[in-house]
Design a protein around this motif. Structure first.
Motif, PDB file in Angstrom:
ATOM      1  N   CYS A 110       0.812  -1.223   0.000  1.00 30.83           N
ATOM      2  CA  CYS A 110       0.000   0.000   0.000  1.00 30.83           C
ATOM      3  C   CYS A 110       0.845   1.274   0.000  1.00 30.83           C
ATOM      4  CB  CYS A 110      -0.960   0.009   1.186  1.00 30.83           C
ATOM      5  SG  CYS A 110      -0.168   0.130   2.822  1.00 30.83           S
ATOM      6  N   TRP A 111       2.162   1.134   0.160  1.00 34.16           N
ATOM      7  CA  TRP A 111       3.136   2.239   0.147  1.00 34.16           C
ATOM      8  C   TRP A 111       2.960   3.225   1.298  1.00 34.16           C
ATOM      9  CZ3 TRP A 111       6.813   0.438  -2.552  1.00 34.16           C
ATOM     10  CH2 TRP A 111       6.549  -0.355  -3.657  1.00 34.16           C
ATOM     11  N   GLU A 112       2.152   2.870   2.280  1.00 30.81           N
ATOM     12  CA  GLU A 112       2.015   3.705   3.475  1.00 30.81           C
ATOM     13  C   GLU A 112       3.227   3.498   4.379  1.00 30.81           C
ATOM     14  OE1 GLU A 112      -0.401   5.933   4.378  1.00 30.81           O
ATOM     15  OE2 GLU A 112      -1.322   5.607   2.411  1.00 30.81           O
ATOM     16  N   SER A 148      18.271  -8.344  19.955  1.00 30.43           N
ATOM     17  CA  SER A 148      18.947  -9.447  20.644  1.00 30.43           C
ATOM     18  C   SER A 148      19.241 -10.621  19.705  1.00 30.43           C
ATOM     19  CB  SER A 148      18.140  -9.918  21.849  1.00 30.43           C
ATOM     20  OG  SER A 148      16.945 -10.533  21.438  1.00 30.43           O
ATOM     21  N   VAL A 149      18.584 -10.662  18.539  1.00 33.34           N
ATOM     22  CA  VAL A 149      18.841 -11.687  17.523  1.00 33.34           C
ATOM     23  C   VAL A 149      19.503 -10.983  16.342  1.00 33.34           C
ATOM     24  CG1 VAL A 149      17.818 -13.436  16.029  1.00 33.34           C
ATOM     25  CG2 VAL A 149      16.815 -12.981  18.266  1.00 33.34           C
ATOM     26  N   SER A 150      20.737 -11.386  15.991  1.00 34.45           N
ATOM     27  CA  SER A 150      21.501 -10.627  14.996  1.00 34.45           C
ATOM     28  C   SER A 150      20.888 -10.648  13.596  1.00 34.45           C
ATOM     29  CB  SER A 150      22.942 -11.119  14.939  1.00 34.45           C
ATOM     30  OG  SER A 150      22.975 -12.470  14.529  1.00 34.45           O
ATOM     31  N   GLN A 151      20.313 -11.765  13.173  1.00 38.00           N
ATOM     32  CA  GLN A 151      19.657 -11.823  11.864  1.00 38.00           C
ATOM     33  C   GLN A 151      18.459 -12.738  11.966  1.00 38.00           C
ATOM     34  OE1 GLN A 151      22.145 -12.646   8.508  1.00 38.00           O
ATOM     35  NE2 GLN A 151      20.440 -12.762   7.112  1.00 38.00           N
ATOM     36  N   GLN A 152      17.345 -12.295  11.407  1.00 37.36           N
ATOM     37  CA  GLN A 152      16.133 -13.095  11.449  1.00 37.36           C
ATOM     38  C   GLN A 152      15.261 -12.747  10.252  1.00 37.36           C
ATOM     39  OE1 GLN A 152      13.627 -11.941  14.843  1.00 37.36           O
ATOM     40  NE2 GLN A 152      15.026 -10.250  15.172  1.00 37.36           N
ATOM     41  N   THR A 153      14.381 -13.657   9.899  1.00 37.20           N
ATOM     42  CA  THR A 153      13.392 -13.423   8.848  1.00 37.20           C
ATOM     43  C   THR A 153      12.057 -13.931   9.361  1.00 37.20           C
ATOM     44  OG1 THR A 153      15.023 -13.669   7.083  1.00 37.20           O
ATOM     45  CG2 THR A 153      12.721 -13.938   6.470  1.00 37.20           C
ATOM     46  N   TYR A 154      11.045 -13.104   9.242  1.00 40.88           N
ATOM     47  CA  TYR A 154       9.717 -13.504   9.697  1.00 40.88           C
ATOM     48  C   TYR A 154       8.665 -12.771   8.890  1.00 40.88           C
ATOM     49  CZ  TYR A 154      10.243  -9.217  12.473  1.00 40.88           C
ATOM     50  OH  TYR A 154      10.472  -7.933  12.871  1.00 40.88           O
ATOM     51  N   VAL A 155       7.408 -13.158   9.055  1.00 41.85           N
ATOM     52  CA  VAL A 155       6.289 -12.557   8.334  1.00 41.85           C
ATOM     53  C   VAL A 155       5.412 -11.828   9.333  1.00 41.85           C
ATOM     54  CG1 VAL A 155       4.235 -13.037   6.940  1.00 41.85           C
ATOM     55  CG2 VAL A 155       6.342 -14.325   6.554  1.00 41.85           C
ATOM     56  N   GLU A 156       5.056 -10.601   8.970  1.00 44.02           N
ATOM     57  CA  GLU A 156       4.162  -9.810   9.800  1.00 44.02           C
ATOM     58  C   GLU A 156       3.204  -9.061   8.879  1.00 44.02           C
ATOM     59  OE1 GLU A 156       4.628  -6.488  13.261  1.00 44.02           O
ATOM     60  OE2 GLU A 156       5.970  -8.215  13.256  1.00 44.02           O
ATOM     61  N   ASP A 157       1.960  -8.900   9.306  1.00 49.14           N
ATOM     62  CA  ASP A 157       0.972  -8.196   8.490  1.00 49.14           C
ATOM     63  C   ASP A 157       1.154  -6.689   8.601  1.00 49.14           C
ATOM     64  OD1 ASP A 157      -0.149 -10.591   7.750  1.00 49.14           O
ATOM     65  OD2 ASP A 157      -1.801 -10.481   9.180  1.00 49.14           O
ATOM     66  N   CYS A 158       0.926  -5.993   7.470  1.00 51.13           N
ATOM     67  CA  CYS A 158       0.946  -4.533   7.462  1.00 51.13           C
ATOM     68  C   CYS A 158      -0.177  -4.032   8.359  1.00 51.13           C
ATOM     69  CB  CYS A 158       0.757  -4.018   6.034  1.00 51.13           C
ATOM     70  SG  CYS A 158       0.519  -2.227   5.936  1.00 51.13           S
ATOM     71  N   GLU A 159       0.119  -3.039   9.179  1.00 50.15           N
ATOM     72  CA  GLU A 159      -0.906  -2.508  10.091  1.00 50.15           C
ATOM     73  C   GLU A 159      -1.933  -1.656   9.364  1.00 50.15           C
ATOM     74  OE1 GLU A 159       1.426   1.368  11.813  1.00 50.15           O
ATOM     75  OE2 GLU A 159       1.821  -0.546  12.764  1.00 50.15           O
ATOM     76  N   VAL A 160      -1.688  -1.291   8.103  1.00 49.99           N
ATOM     77  CA  VAL A 160      -2.627  -0.478   7.333  1.00 49.99           C
ATOM     78  C   VAL A 160      -3.496  -1.353   6.428  1.00 49.99           C
ATOM     79  CG1 VAL A 160      -2.857   1.369   5.628  1.00 49.99           C
ATOM     80  CG2 VAL A 160      -1.095   1.530   7.392  1.00 49.99           C
ATOM     81  N   CYS A 209      -3.090  -4.879   5.951  1.00 46.40           N
ATOM     82  CA  CYS A 209      -3.185  -6.248   6.464  1.00 46.40           C
ATOM     83  C   CYS A 209      -2.578  -7.323   5.558  1.00 46.40           C
ATOM     84  CB  CYS A 209      -4.631  -6.629   6.803  1.00 46.40           C
ATOM     85  SG  CYS A 209      -5.346  -5.558   8.065  1.00 46.40           S
ATOM     86  N   ASN A 210      -1.822  -6.934   4.546  1.00 52.55           N
ATOM     87  CA  ASN A 210      -1.137  -7.913   3.705  1.00 52.55           C
ATOM     88  C   ASN A 210       0.131  -8.403   4.391  1.00 52.55           C
ATOM     89  OD1 ASN A 210      -2.599  -8.229   1.114  1.00 52.55           O
ATOM     90  ND2 ASN A 210      -2.337  -6.011   1.033  1.00 52.55           N
ATOM     91  N   PRO A 211       0.541  -9.653   4.132  1.00 56.03           N
ATOM     92  CA  PRO A 211       1.722 -10.202   4.795  1.00 56.03           C
ATOM     93  C   PRO A 211       3.016  -9.669   4.171  1.00 56.03           C
ATOM     94  CG  PRO A 211       0.821 -11.810   3.296  1.00 56.03           C
ATOM     95  CD  PRO A 211      -0.123 -10.652   3.286  1.00 56.03           C
ATOM     96  N   ILE A 212       3.945  -9.273   5.033  1.00 55.16           N
ATOM     97  CA  ILE A 212       5.230  -8.726   4.616  1.00 55.16           C
ATOM     98  C   ILE A 212       6.331  -9.600   5.203  1.00 55.16           C
ATOM     99  CG2 ILE A 212       6.765  -6.725   4.715  1.00 55.16           C
ATOM    100  CD1 ILE A 212       4.252  -5.051   5.389  1.00 55.16           C
ATOM    101  N   GLU A 213       7.291 -10.004   4.365  1.00 54.74           N
ATOM    102  CA  GLU A 213       8.463 -10.715   4.858  1.00 54.74           C
ATOM    103  C   GLU A 213       9.486  -9.670   5.313  1.00 54.74           C
ATOM    104  OE1 GLU A 213      10.313 -14.480   3.125  1.00 54.74           O
ATOM    105  OE2 GLU A 213      11.700 -12.890   2.520  1.00 54.74           O
ATOM    106  N   VAL A 214       9.871  -9.769   6.564  1.00 59.17           N
ATOM    107  CA  VAL A 214      10.752  -8.782   7.191  1.00 59.17           C
ATOM    108  C   VAL A 214      12.083  -9.446   7.527  1.00 59.17           C
ATOM    109  CG1 VAL A 214      10.995  -7.206   9.150  1.00 59.17           C
ATOM    110  CG2 VAL A 214       8.736  -7.658   8.196  1.00 59.17           C
ATOM    111  N   THR A 215      13.197  -8.804   7.141  1.00 59.52           N
ATOM    112  CA  THR A 215      14.526  -9.330   7.436  1.00 59.52           C
ATOM    113  C   THR A 215      15.415  -8.222   7.994  1.00 59.52           C
ATOM    114  OG1 THR A 215      14.294 -10.889   5.594  1.00 59.52           O
ATOM    115  CG2 THR A 215      16.495 -10.609   6.504  1.00 59.52           C
ATOM    116  N   PRO A 216      15.442  -8.083   9.328  1.00 61.78           N
ATOM    117  CA  PRO A 216      16.367  -7.117   9.925  1.00 61.78           C
ATOM    118  C   PRO A 216      17.703  -7.790  10.269  1.00 61.78           C
ATOM    119  CG  PRO A 216      14.808  -7.853  11.568  1.00 61.78           C
ATOM    120  CD  PRO A 216      14.462  -8.558  10.287  1.00 61.78           C
TER     121      PRO A 216
END
Length: 60
Positions: A11-13, A22-34, A36-43
């Motif tokens: 949605c580009w919001e 505390s975790v140096s690298q991770q990948t997980y899925v979280e829904d956009c709060e605007v 509600c589509n699933p986003i793959e997040v990798t910090p």
């Protein structure tokens, strides 16, 4: 935990997310709060500092 702002790949919001350094690298899925589509997040962290952050859409 600290708050990080980024643009949703659907949605580009601007949305925010709490990240845990505390975790140096991770990948997980979280829904956009605007939209509600699933986003793959990798910090990536080094010495409790965010050194990389990637988000991408997940094809449904």
């Amino acid at each position: 935990m600290f708050e990080h702002y980024f643009q949703c790949p659907y949605c580009w919001e601007e949305v925010s997310m709490l990240l845990d350094p505390s975790v140096s690298q991770q990948t997980y899925v979280e829904d956009c709060e605007v939209c509600c589509n699933p986003i793959e997040v990798t910090p990536q962290f080094q010495d409790n500092e965010l050194i990389g952050f990637n988000v991408q859409s997940i094809e449904q």
